[in-house]
Design a protein around this motif. Structure first.
Motif, PDB file in Angstrom:
ATOM      1  N   LEU A  14       0.832  -1.210   0.000  1.00  0.00           N
ATOM      2  CA  LEU A  14       0.000   0.000   0.000  1.00  0.00           C
ATOM      3  C   LEU A  14       0.863   1.256   0.000  1.00  0.00           C
ATOM      4  O   LEU A  14       0.579   2.227  -0.711  1.00  0.00           O
ATOM      5  CB  LEU A  14      -0.938   0.007   1.210  1.00  0.00           C
ATOM      6  N   VAL A  15       1.921   1.241   0.803  1.00  0.00           N
ATOM      7  CA  VAL A  15       2.811   2.397   0.841  1.00  0.00           C
ATOM      8  C   VAL A  15       3.546   2.540  -0.489  1.00  0.00           C
ATOM      9  O   VAL A  15       3.670   3.646  -1.036  1.00  0.00           O
ATOM     10  CB  VAL A  15       3.809   2.284   2.008  1.00  0.00           C
ATOM     11  N   ALA A  16       4.027   1.416  -1.046  1.00  0.00           N
ATOM     12  CA  ALA A  16       4.704   1.474  -2.337  1.00  0.00           C
ATOM     13  C   ALA A  16       3.771   1.992  -3.423  1.00  0.00           C
ATOM     14  O   ALA A  16       4.184   2.773  -4.301  1.00  0.00           O
ATOM     15  CB  ALA A  16       5.234   0.083  -2.707  1.00  0.00           C
ATOM     16  N   ALA A  17       2.497   1.582  -3.375  1.00  0.00           N
ATOM     17  CA  ALA A  17       1.518   2.066  -4.351  1.00  0.00           C
ATOM     18  C   ALA A  17       1.323   3.566  -4.229  1.00  0.00           C
ATOM     19  O   ALA A  17       1.213   4.284  -5.238  1.00  0.00           O
ATOM     20  CB  ALA A  17       0.189   1.334  -4.168  1.00  0.00           C
ATOM     21  N   ALA A  18       1.292   4.060  -2.986  1.00  0.00           N
ATOM     22  CA  ALA A  18       1.126   5.505  -2.762  1.00  0.00           C
ATOM     23  C   ALA A  18       2.351   6.269  -3.265  1.00  0.00           C
ATOM     24  O   ALA A  18       2.222   7.343  -3.863  1.00  0.00           O
ATOM     25  CB  ALA A  18       0.886   5.783  -1.283  1.00  0.00           C
ATOM     26  N   GLY A 102       8.251   8.190  14.965  1.00  0.00           N
ATOM     27  CA  GLY A 102       7.855   7.413  16.133  1.00  0.00           C
ATOM     28  C   GLY A 102       8.470   6.033  16.105  1.00  0.00           C
ATOM     29  O   GLY A 102       9.630   5.870  15.714  1.00  0.00           O
ATOM     30  N   GLY A 103       7.686   5.031  16.485  1.00  0.00           N
ATOM     31  CA  GLY A 103       8.222   3.681  16.624  1.00  0.00           C
ATOM     32  C   GLY A 103       7.963   2.756  15.465  1.00  0.00           C
ATOM     33  O   GLY A 103       8.612   1.717  15.335  1.00  0.00           O
ATOM     34  N   ARG A 104       7.011   3.093  14.594  1.00  0.00           N
ATOM     35  CA  ARG A 104       6.584   2.156  13.556  1.00  0.00           C
ATOM     36  C   ARG A 104       7.564   2.049  12.390  1.00  0.00           C
ATOM     37  O   ARG A 104       8.082   3.032  11.900  1.00  0.00           O
ATOM     38  CB  ARG A 104       5.222   2.571  12.982  1.00  0.00           C
ATOM     39  N   ASN A 105       7.749   0.811  11.927  1.00  0.00           N
ATOM     40  CA  ASN A 105       8.320   0.543  10.625  1.00  0.00           C
ATOM     41  C   ASN A 105       7.180   0.361   9.633  1.00  0.00           C
ATOM     42  O   ASN A 105       6.000   0.465   9.992  1.00  0.00           O
ATOM     43  CB  ASN A 105       9.176  -0.724  10.674  1.00  0.00           C
ATOM     44  N   ILE A 106       7.495   0.068   8.375  1.00  0.00           N
ATOM     45  CA  ILE A 106       6.474  -0.192   7.375  1.00  0.00           C
ATOM     46  C   ILE A 106       6.262  -1.699   7.294  1.00  0.00           C
ATOM     47  O   ILE A 106       7.089  -2.437   6.766  1.00  0.00           O
ATOM     48  CB  ILE A 106       6.882   0.366   5.992  1.00  0.00           C
ATOM     49  N   GLY A 107       5.163  -2.176   7.863  1.00  0.00           N
ATOM     50  CA  GLY A 107       4.867  -3.607   7.885  1.00  0.00           C
ATOM     51  C   GLY A 107       3.544  -3.868   8.561  1.00  0.00           C
ATOM     52  O   GLY A 107       3.055  -3.055   9.352  1.00  0.00           O
ATOM     53  N   ASP A 108       2.934  -5.004   8.266  1.00  0.00           N
ATOM     54  CA  ASP A 108       1.583  -5.303   8.754  1.00  0.00           C
ATOM     55  C   ASP A 108       1.485  -5.314  10.270  1.00  0.00           C
ATOM     56  O   ASP A 108       0.483  -4.876  10.842  1.00  0.00           O
ATOM     57  CB  ASP A 108       1.119  -6.657   8.199  1.00  0.00           C
ATOM     58  N   GLU A 109       2.510  -5.848  10.958  1.00  0.00           N
ATOM     59  CA  GLU A 109       2.440  -5.966  12.402  1.00  0.00           C
ATOM     60  C   GLU A 109       2.411  -4.610  13.100  1.00  0.00           C
ATOM     61  O   GLU A 109       2.028  -4.512  14.266  1.00  0.00           O
ATOM     62  CB  GLU A 109       3.600  -6.817  12.937  1.00  0.00           C
ATOM     63  N   TYR A 110       2.803  -3.551  12.383  1.00  0.00           N
ATOM     64  CA  TYR A 110       2.810  -2.205  12.969  1.00  0.00           C
ATOM     65  C   TYR A 110       1.494  -1.452  12.732  1.00  0.00           C
ATOM     66  O   TYR A 110       1.288  -0.388  13.291  1.00  0.00           O
ATOM     67  CB  TYR A 110       3.961  -1.384  12.376  1.00  0.00           C
TER      68      TYR A 110
END
Length: 441
Positions: A14-18, A102-110
């Protein structure tokens, strides 16, 4: 964008698509990723980099390009001083006007999109002059000697691969946003309300503290240049209360000295970290376990987030429906109900001395109140275990020991062993506690 991890899952696509859609409408896109987890993503990164408006760089790359764990481990041993140091920063900046860190990476678990694991995390959306500081930090990393263009990778994207990838990502985004998760994602997006003035901003002074990018290649950086030194230079030491939220919490000798000093000054200290059953890195929990008794002896209140908390319908999201296990991933602290840090920094030796980190120190009583309320909800006995110290008896030779207190379905429980763990797990923890590896945790 600057991230430690960028997974090729639903969130990553989703991020890559954006990013691809932004590039198609003429936006200049720069993506800087640490090289710790890119070996199996090289072709995808090269494909993104092939777009004329997208540039991808890898930070502190491995020279041998292999997905084999033993090959990477051998290279890490051969070049341990450099490769053991990673870029752990997380920041997303748009038009030099809005930044997210913040703390998040790019991934489903986040982002609550993973079926087996959900990280409880925290980010901050910022606007104003502080975004310029975030942009300057990004540029320093982007232009550092440790950043290498994805075009140097030993793979090549075919001429029509970019077109196929663009079409695939557009179709994937349309399908996903039309799903139940996608509709929930759209409804939860705060930016339209913020930009339309329907959600209030918090007006406050903020300071960016960030490690220099050469921390990964220059082990001899002066402490004053590092994030921990910059924090000390802000003179925000607590005088009344300190709340520390860190998924990986290994205070070390220096941290213990600070805690004992603060307690001597009458500062009330709460720490929220992961329970053993909730931790995704058992070896780091072993480092923390070595400090539990000294922390409790010093008067620090410990709270360990459960892997599955009871649904109470309040602030901490109820994780039972979407995921089987929760794990704390937020990195924040609040001093004196006024100064709030939100960023990538874990309270452990790795964040302090090895990895590069970043975060915002925001001077706001209102934001401090909100962050404290979120943490207090997570620290409730329905959602966290509370380790307590049981005094030993010198007469019969018994030593001090720990008990874990919590509430389950309205019933108070007390456990004499790490909750929700097997004898094998507890044996492994004892073995890990004996290893002399604290400086790497």
């Amino acid at each position: 964008m600057q991230y430690y991890l960028f997974h090729n899952d639903t969130t990553g696509k989703l991020v890559a698509a954006a990013l691809m859609a932004a590039a198609e409408r003429g936006v200049r896109v720069r993506l800087l990723i640490d090289d710790i987890d890119t070996a199996d993503k090289e072709l995808r990164l090269v494909t993104l980099d092939a777009h004329p408006n997208i540039e991808v760089r890898l930070f502190n790359p491995f020279h041998t390009r292999s997905t084999h764990l033993l090959v990477k481990a051998w290279q890490a041993l051969q070049d341990s001083v450099r490769l053991n140091r990673r870029m752990h920063n997380k920041v997303f900046i748009a038009d030099n006007q809005i930044g997210i860190t913040g703390g998040r990476n790019i991934g489903d678990e986040y982002f609550n999109a993973h079926h087996d694991l959900a990280f409880v995390d925290l980010d901050v959306v910022a606007a104003g002059a502080i975004v310029d500081a975030l942009s300057q930090s990004f540029d320093q990393y982007w232009n550092s000697d440790a950043a290498v263009s994805a075009s140097a990778l030993p793979v090549t994207a075919e001429n029509n691969r970019l077109l196929r990838a663009t079409r695939f990502l557009q179709q994937f985004r349309s399908r996903t946003l039309d799903s139940t998760y996608g509709r929930a994602l759209t409804a939860a997006d705060p930016l339209p309300k913020l930009l339309a003035g329907k959600m209030p901003w918090h007006l406050a002074r903020a300071d960016l503290i960030v490690d220099p990018p050469d921390k990964v290649i220059n082990p001899d950086n002066a402490t004053s240049r590092l994030l921990v030194g910059q924090l000390a230079g802000l003179w925000v030491d607590p005088t009344q209360s300190a709340l520390i939220v860190s998924p990986y919490f290994v205070p070390g000798a220096m941290g213990m000295a600070y805690f004992r000093y603060w307690r001597h000054q009458g500062v009330h200290i709460d720490v929220l970290t992961n329970a053993y059953a909730a931790s995704d890195v058992p070896v780091v929990h072993a480092g923390y376990a070595n400090y539990r008794i000294p922390l409790l002896e010093a008067g620090i209140n410990l709270h360990e987030l459960k892997p599955v908390s009871e649904p109470t319908g309040e602030r901490l999201r109820d994780l039972g429906s979407g995921s089987s296990r929760a794990s704390l991933h937020a990195k924040t602290f609040v001093f004196d109900d006024e100064h709030v840090f939100i960023g990538s920094f874990n309270f452990d030796p790795r964040s302090a001395l090895l990895n590069t980190e970043m975060g915002l120190v925001i001077h706001s009583r209102e934001l401090a109140r909100q962050v404290t309320a979120i943490a207090q909800d997570a620290m409730r006995p329905e959602r966290s275990y509370q380790p307590r110290l049981v005094a030993g008896n010198p007469e019969n030779g018994t030593a001090k020991r720990l008990q874990w207190h919590d509430i389950h379905q309205g019933i108070v429980r007390i456990s004499d062993v790490e909750p929700e763990t097997s004898p094998i797990q507890r044996g492994l923890l004892r073995a890990l506690q004996a290893l002399p590896i604290e400086e790497h945790l």
